[in-house]
Design a protein around this motif. Structure first.
Motif, mmCIF file in Angstrom:
data_model
loop_
_atom_site.group_PDB
_atom_site.id
_atom_site.type_symbol
_atom_site.label_atom_id
_atom_site.label_comp_id
_atom_site.label_asym_id
_atom_site.label_seq_id
_atom_site.Cartn_x
_atom_site.Cartn_y
_atom_site.Cartn_z
ATOM 1 N N SER A 22 47.324 24.527 43.994
ATOM 2 C CA SER A 22 47.365 23.236 44.678
ATOM 3 C C SER A 22 48.585 23.218 45.574
ATOM 4 O O SER A 22 49.702 23.426 45.098
ATOM 5 C CB SER A 22 47.443 22.108 43.654
ATOM 6 N N PRO A 23 48.355 23.024 46.854
ATOM 7 C CA PRO A 23 47.051 22.853 47.499
ATOM 8 C C PRO A 23 46.254 24.163 47.472
ATOM 9 O O PRO A 23 46.811 25.233 47.203
ATOM 10 C CB PRO A 23 47.401 22.462 48.932
ATOM 11 N N PRO A 25 44.881 27.449 48.429
ATOM 12 C CA PRO A 25 45.422 28.421 49.383
ATOM 13 C C PRO A 25 44.418 28.766 50.488
ATOM 14 O O PRO A 25 43.220 28.481 50.360
ATOM 15 C CB PRO A 25 45.714 29.643 48.513
ATOM 16 N N ALA A 26 44.899 29.382 51.531
ATOM 17 C CA ALA A 26 44.030 29.789 52.642
ATOM 18 C C ALA A 26 42.960 30.760 52.172
ATOM 19 O O ALA A 26 41.832 30.734 52.662
ATOM 20 C CB ALA A 26 44.859 30.409 53.760
ATOM 21 N N ALA A 27 43.293 31.615 51.215
ATOM 22 C CA ALA A 27 42.319 32.578 50.687
ATOM 23 C C ALA A 27 42.524 32.713 49.178
ATOM 24 O O ALA A 27 43.619 33.043 48.726
ATOM 25 C CB ALA A 27 42.474 33.926 51.366
ATOM 26 N N LEU A 28 41.468 32.444 48.443
ATOM 27 C CA LEU A 28 41.485 32.625 46.995
ATOM 28 C C LEU A 28 41.094 34.064 46.669
ATOM 29 O O LEU A 28 40.281 34.663 47.374
ATOM 30 C CB LEU A 28 40.481 31.682 46.331
ATOM 31 N N GLY A 101 38.569 29.406 50.510
ATOM 32 C CA GLY A 101 39.920 28.869 50.569
ATOM 33 C C GLY A 101 39.934 27.523 51.247
ATOM 34 O O GLY A 101 38.905 26.842 51.345
ATOM 35 N N ALA A 102 41.091 27.124 51.723
ATOM 36 C CA ALA A 102 41.299 25.791 52.272
ATOM 37 C C ALA A 102 40.310 25.432 53.376
ATOM 38 O O ALA A 102 39.920 24.272 53.506
ATOM 39 C CB ALA A 102 42.733 25.664 52.781
ATOM 40 N N ALA A 103 39.868 26.403 54.165
ATOM 41 C CA ALA A 103 38.976 26.114 55.291
ATOM 42 C C ALA A 103 37.566 25.735 54.862
ATOM 43 O O ALA A 103 36.858 25.055 55.602
ATOM 44 C CB ALA A 103 38.916 27.312 56.242
ATOM 45 N N LEU A 106 35.754 21.967 50.073
ATOM 46 C CA LEU A 106 35.813 20.535 50.361
ATOM 47 C C LEU A 106 36.603 19.763 49.317
ATOM 48 O O LEU A 106 37.302 18.802 49.632
ATOM 49 C CB LEU A 106 34.403 19.943 50.430
ATOM 50 N N ASP A 107 36.459 20.176 48.065
ATOM 51 C CA ASP A 107 37.096 19.459 46.970
ATOM 52 C C ASP A 107 37.137 20.371 45.749
ATOM 53 O O ASP A 107 36.415 21.361 45.685
ATOM 54 C CB ASP A 107 36.293 18.188 46.649
ATOM 55 N N VAL A 108 37.971 20.022 44.814
ATOM 56 C CA VAL A 108 38.057 20.758 43.550
ATOM 57 C C VAL A 108 38.217 19.735 42.433
ATOM 58 O O VAL A 108 38.881 18.714 42.609
ATOM 59 C CB VAL A 108 39.223 21.778 43.565
ATOM 60 N N MET A 109 37.567 20.005 41.318
ATOM 61 C CA MET A 109 37.693 19.107 40.178
ATOM 62 C C MET A 109 37.837 19.926 38.897
ATOM 63 O O MET A 109 37.190 20.958 38.736
ATOM 64 C CB MET A 109 36.502 18.168 40.067
#
Length: 135
Positions: A22-23, A25-28, A101-103, A106-109
């Motif tokens: 969090s946030p 990352p650009a690439a997981l 990644g971030a791009a 949309l969301d994470v839970m």
């Protein structure tokens, strides 16, 4: 996609056994399974409980990434129905893996089991049903 496949939903979900950062990352990092198979394994909302029960039965918590199929397509990825209904495999346009990644997240839970609660019960809760949507 064949003529018998349903239309691709606007959202698909990637299940993770640990927090993605969090946030976001650009690439997981890709999972070992995804790297071995050469595509990203995802589920539709309706299949997340089953996938969780089958492949993450011992996990006390799961992190679910909500992905946009439209954004993945704009990024050059191909989302294809494969295997049992509700399994969507995400392929890169080239020989590599799609980078999540971030791009395109949309969301994470975070979902947590209470005691001996089964994943079907967790995803049956009102908050989970409101967040996990196929349409």
């Amino acid at each position: 996609m064949t003529s018998s496949d349903p239309p691709m939903p606007p959202h698909i979900y990637k299940i993770l056994p640990s927090a993605p950062g969090s946030p976001i990352p650009a690439a997981l990092a890709a999972s070992d399974l995804d790297r071995t198979d050469g595509f990203i394994h995802t589920s539709t909302a309706a299949v997340v409980p089953t996938t969780s029960r089958l492949f993450f039965h011992a996990a006390p918590e799961l992190w679910i990434l909500k992905l946009s199929t439209a954004q993945l397509a704009r990024d050059g990825a191909r989302c294809l129905w494969e295997g049992p209904q509700g399994c969507v495999h995400v392929y890169a346009a080239d020989a590599g893996l799609v980078s999540l990644g971030a791009a395109n997240v949309l969301d994470v839970m975070r979902f947590v089991r209470r005691g001996e609660e089964a994943w079907d019960e967790v995803f049956g809760r009102e908050d989970a049903r409101a967040w996990l949507v196929d349409a």
